[in-house]
Design a protein around this motif. Structure first.
Motif, mmCIF file in Angstrom:
data_model
loop_
_atom_site.group_PDB
_atom_site.id
_atom_site.type_symbol
_atom_site.label_atom_id
_atom_site.label_comp_id
_atom_site.label_asym_id
_atom_site.label_seq_id
_atom_site.Cartn_x
_atom_site.Cartn_y
_atom_site.Cartn_z
ATOM 1 N N GLY A 571 0.782 -1.230 0.000
ATOM 2 C CA GLY A 571 0.000 0.000 0.000
ATOM 3 C C GLY A 571 0.809 1.274 0.000
ATOM 4 N N LYS A 572 2.106 1.221 -0.323
ATOM 5 C CA LYS A 572 2.924 2.436 -0.279
ATOM 6 C C LYS A 572 2.533 3.420 -1.380
ATOM 7 C CE LYS A 572 6.611 0.380 -3.048
ATOM 8 N NZ LYS A 572 6.136 1.091 -4.241
ATOM 9 N N SER A 573 2.227 2.899 -2.577
ATOM 10 C CA SER A 573 1.850 3.808 -3.675
ATOM 11 C C SER A 573 0.524 4.479 -3.390
ATOM 12 C CB SER A 573 1.792 3.032 -4.989
ATOM 13 O OG SER A 573 3.060 2.466 -5.299
ATOM 14 N N VAL A 698 6.534 1.727 4.872
ATOM 15 C CA VAL A 698 5.137 1.295 4.975
ATOM 16 C C VAL A 698 5.093 -0.206 5.232
ATOM 17 C CG1 VAL A 698 2.910 1.151 3.796
ATOM 18 C CG2 VAL A 698 4.379 3.162 3.474
ATOM 19 N N VAL A 699 4.326 -0.606 6.241
ATOM 20 C CA VAL A 699 4.156 -2.010 6.603
ATOM 21 C C VAL A 699 2.672 -2.318 6.618
ATOM 22 C CG1 VAL A 699 4.524 -3.778 8.362
ATOM 23 C CG2 VAL A 699 6.272 -2.035 7.966
ATOM 24 N N ARG A 700 2.281 -3.363 5.926
ATOM 25 C CA ARG A 700 0.872 -3.739 5.909
ATOM 26 C C ARG A 700 0.498 -4.425 7.213
ATOM 27 N NH1 ARG A 700 -2.389 -6.836 1.047
ATOM 28 N NH2 ARG A 700 -4.445 -6.844 2.057
ATOM 29 N N LEU A 728 1.894 1.955 9.608
ATOM 30 C CA LEU A 728 1.114 0.723 9.511
ATOM 31 C C LEU A 728 -0.098 0.993 8.639
ATOM 32 C CD1 LEU A 728 1.193 -0.837 13.092
ATOM 33 C CD2 LEU A 728 2.305 -1.670 11.027
ATOM 34 N N ASP A 729 -0.236 0.249 7.578
ATOM 35 C CA ASP A 729 -1.279 0.502 6.588
ATOM 36 C C ASP A 729 -2.357 -0.576 6.671
ATOM 37 O OD1 ASP A 729 -2.524 1.780 4.491
ATOM 38 O OD2 ASP A 729 -1.494 0.568 2.985
ATOM 39 N N ARG A 730 -3.590 -0.198 6.283
ATOM 40 C CA ARG A 730 -4.739 -1.096 6.208
ATOM 41 C C ARG A 730 -5.015 -1.767 7.558
ATOM 42 N NH1 ARG A 730 -3.819 -4.214 0.422
ATOM 43 N NH2 ARG A 730 -2.896 -2.458 -0.686
ATOM 44 N N VAL A 731 -5.126 -0.963 8.583
ATOM 45 C CA VAL A 731 -5.363 -1.465 9.935
ATOM 46 C C VAL A 731 -6.844 -1.788 10.099
ATOM 47 C CG1 VAL A 731 -5.207 -0.950 12.397
ATOM 48 C CG2 VAL A 731 -3.446 -0.112 10.821
ATOM 49 N N ASN A 732 -7.135 -3.039 10.526
ATOM 50 C CA ASN A 732 -8.509 -3.423 10.858
ATOM 51 C C ASN A 732 -8.819 -2.865 12.232
ATOM 52 O OD1 ASN A 732 -10.880 -4.804 11.697
ATOM 53 N ND2 ASN A 732 -10.451 -6.409 10.193
ATOM 54 N N VAL A 733 -9.610 -1.818 12.287
ATOM 55 C CA VAL A 733 -9.819 -1.073 13.525
ATOM 56 C C VAL A 733 -10.512 -1.931 14.578
ATOM 57 C CG1 VAL A 733 -10.892 0.969 14.520
ATOM 58 C CG2 VAL A 733 -9.883 1.078 12.243
ATOM 59 N N ARG A 734 -11.512 -2.692 14.179
ATOM 60 C CA ARG A 734 -12.250 -3.500 15.151
ATOM 61 C C ARG A 734 -11.346 -4.571 15.770
ATOM 62 N NH1 ARG A 734 -17.787 -2.934 14.907
ATOM 63 N NH2 ARG A 734 -18.586 -1.672 13.176
#
Length: 757
Positions: A571-573, A698-700, A728-734
């Protein structure tokens, strides 16, 4: 440009120094067990735990409620090691020793296949459906029948696959197979053990019928006692038969040996007196005389050697004992002493040339000459004495040799006689011992009894021993809970991705600048969502990252920021484009440079940049920057895209022209975002780190392996590349909210009213 990149001077690095604030919480010890963290792990995996718990518990319940009840009967034996001595004789088969090995051996006898076959035959177990499943009345539990029904077609298919034609067993083979199966089932259900510090043996058997269980245990105990008696009777019978045959042979051997002794005495004419023959006595006397002669000869030789040694050393043997003992020597010594006194008196009055002195010296010389002659005669007598002793010794030795030659034949006959006497004596002793043992064993058959006795016979049990439903269900529930907890911790252990910022900082040492929440389905693309929902949590996370970058250096905020990752598809781009759009929409003059010359994506995301010139053309001089930069109409973001699949990507990105391009863009724009390839696949991003003010990694979330991230950061550290922060990218908040108070999702859930999703 394909030349080697020239190293550029390092720019001021972005620094995040920890500040000691009052009331700052101390770091926790890694070795301390955090109970709350353990509970959070269980809470995160409660769904998997519930599934494992229910699955195991249902399996245990199905097994318990479909199982056929079984009953266990018990009997107890004791090994009676006390020996009844009616007569003081030794048994053919002795009692068992008092050790653990003997007890284990008896247990092996009880469990032996021979004994169990006799028990199965005595009780006709092959006619019992419980032990012979091929009988019509045999029935299996419902679950077993179901499994057997499923497995039967598979077995037939495999049999048809492996065997071209089924081999039908003969009736004898079928009977033996049934018998083996019955004995196997009997052995599997029979339990034999020995309590510690005891000589008792416990027998227990489990069957579907309580009466059958008691019958089997009692039958095995009876057959074991009978087997002990039969073993002793059989051993005694074999011993008596063998002893009788052996006695006949020994009796003949004794008679033959005694006749041989008598015949040898007659032929050898061996007469004894005082325990020895005459020749033996003569030889003994001559041996004694020979020893004395050798002693005398040795003494004479010793005196002779002493005299010869004295003569050889000083030329005078007058001081020897044999010489001094001579009367002539003693008289001459007296005269010598008298003459020496006169010489001493005259020497005081006259000189050496006086006639008296000359006369006295002549007399002394004459006396000493006579003493020397007498000494020689004494030495000569010693020589004669030695020769005489030698002659006597030779004479005795010759006489002894003559007697030995005469007695050689007699001695050979005597040796043969002694051998015959010893053989006759040993045969007689062996015959007498066998005869005594034969009489003893003949009297023992009526005295044998088994070494064990039954303490308590088995009675039909009233309650089934299997299954104990309450106990099994309770243990099953405990086991299910333990397996569920183990499954939860196993899943946590196998989770190799980063979940919180603390994990990133503890394992990498790089600070986390922010976390970007993952957009749910139906919310569109992230780069569009940041413009559609400028007050959403997604946009706020980007603003927080932008603020962290600006506040890292208040005097000179970094203007050129390089964004990279360890692996593709992290997800860096998308992060670069979304951050650029957010910054441009807020009034910051921003440009995104797509420096991924192998797989660029910015031109695909922004239609405005597709028809323009690309970064490769600018670096090679084929186009100007003005002709290559496109403008995003929705946000005002400027984009410098790339063609992709460039053969000399690393050389172009590490060239002076690229460094100069970034420097010129930094003069024009307030924020320059450089999108680079992943560092684990290619090395294109490494030269660019020297030309920018800050590097973001960036770390998924929960996807990129921790080992991969650490390896990438370790490699960059080895190249002296400073990574200023992690995103930290695409964090599942729940899901992240379950990781405790420090998690981003925890506060998002509590303060979501501040956002407008």
């Amino acid at each position: 440009m394909t030349g080697k990149p020239t190293p550029l001077p390092d720019r001021p690095a972005l620094r995040f120094e920890p500040v000691d604030l009052p009331g700052r919480f101390p770091e926790t010890d890694d070795e301390t067990i955090d109970l709350r963290e353990l509970l959070r792990k269980l809470n995160r995996r409660k769904g998997a735990m519930a599934g494992v718990f229910l699955l195991v518990l249902v399996a245990v319940a199905l097994y318990v409620f479909q199982a056929v009840p079984r009953y266990t009967a018990e009997a107890r034996l004791i090994l009676d090691l006390r020996q009844s001595k009616v007569v003081d004789v030794e048994a053919v088969l002795s009692g068992m020793p008092k050790d653990v090995a003997a007890l284990r051996s008896e247990i092996d006898v009880i469990r032996s296949r021979t004994l169990l076959e006799r028990a199965a035959g005595k009780l006709a177990l092959h006619r019992d459906p419980e032990f012979n499943p091929e009988l019509p009345g045999a029935a299996a539990p419902p679950l077993a029948q179901t499994v057997k029904g499923w497995a039967e077609p598979v077995r037939e298919w495999l049999q048809g696959l492996w065997l071209t034609e089924a081999v039908e067993p003969t009736p004898e083979e079928r009977e033996r197979s049934i018998q083996r199966g019955v004995v196997d089932r009997l052995a599997a259900r029979l339990e034999v053990d020995n309590p510690r510090q005891s000589y008792t043996i416990n027998l227990s058997f489990t069957a579907q019928s309580p009466e059958r269980a008691a019958e089997v245990v009692n039958a095995v105990a009876e057959l074991y006692l009978t087997d002990q008696m039969e073993a002793k009777y059989e051993a005694t019978r074999r011993a008596n038969s063998w002893l009788a045959e052996r006695l006949e042979t020994l009796r003949g051997e004794v008679n033959a040996a005694e006749l041989a002794v008598q015949e040898m005495r007659r032929r050898g004419d061996l007469v004894q007196a005082r325990g020895a023959t005459v020749l033996e006595q003569q030889i003994a006397d001559l041996n004694a005389q020979l020893v004395m002669a050798r002693v005398t000869r040795s003494q004479a030789e010793a005196r002779l050697r002493s005299a010869q040694g004295a003569v050889a050393r000083a030329g005078d043997a007058a001081s020897l004992g044999d010489v001094l003992a001579s009367p002539i020597i003693q008289r001459l010594r007296g005269e010598e002493s008298s003459l020496q006194r006169r010489e001493a008196e005259l020497s005081q009055r006259y000189g050496h040339r006086h006639p008296e002195m000359i006369k006295i010296n002549a007399e002394l010389a004459d006396v000493r000459s006579k003493m020397a002659e007498e000494t020689g005669r004494v030495v000569e007598s010693l020589v004669n004495e030695v020769e005489v002793t030698h002659a006597k010794e030779r004479s005795l030795q010759a006489s002894l040799n003559e007697l030995r030659e005469q007695t050689a034949g007699a001695l050979h006959a005597e040796v043969e006689l002694r051998e015959l006497e010893r053989h006759a004596q040993s045969a007689r002793v062996l015959y007498e011992s066998f005869l005594e043992r034969f009489r003893e064993t003949g009297e023992q058959e009526s005295l044998y009894r088994p070494d064990a006795r039954v303490v308590s016979w088995a009675e039909p049990p009233e309650r089934p021993s299997y299954p104990r439903k309450a106990l099994v269900l309770g243990l099953g529930a405990v086991a299910a809970l333990m397996l569920a907890v183990m499954a939860a911790f196993l899943l946590e252990t196998l989770d190799r991705g980063f979940r919180t910022g603390d994990q990133v900082e503890q394992l990498t040492g790089v600070p986390v600048l922010g976390m970007i929440p993952a957009l749910g389905t139906g919310k569109g693309r992230p780069e569009n969502y940041v413009l559609e929902k400028p007050f959403s949590s997604f946009a706020e996370s980007l603003r927080g990252i932008r603020t962290a970058i600006q506040l890292s250096n208040v005097d000179q905020p970094p203007k050129t920021v390089l964004v990279t990752s360890s692996l593709p598809r992290e997800g860096k781009s998308t992060f670069c484009l979304a951050l650029g759009r957010m910054a441009a929409a807020s009034g910051t003059k921003t440009i995104v440079v797509d420096a991924d010359l192998r797989r660029p994506v910015q031109a695909e995301k922004l239609p405005e940049a597709r028809s323009l010139h690309k970064l490769e053309e600018v670096l090679t001089g084929a186009s100007s920057v003005r002709d290559a930069v496109g403008v995003d109409a929705a946000s005002g973001l400027h984009v410098l895209a790339a063609h992709g699949k460039t053969p000399a990507a690393a050389e172009l990105l590490g060239s002076r022209r690229m460094a100069k391009l970034i420097s010129e863009l930094a003069k024009i724009y307030d924020l320059v975002l450089v999108d680079t390839p992943p560092v684990m696949g290619v090395s294109d991003a490494w030269p660019l780190t020297r030309a920018v003010d800050a590097v973001l990694f960036v770390v998924r979330w929960a996807e990129t392996p921790r080992e991969t991230v650490r390896a990438a950061l370790r490699q960059m550290e080895a190249l002296n590349i400073r990574v200023n922060g992690v995103v930290l990218d695409r964090v599942n908040v729940r899901r992240q909210a379950k990781y405790g108070y420090g998690a981003y999702g925890y506060y998002y859930g509590r303060y979501r009213k501040y956002y407008r999703e």
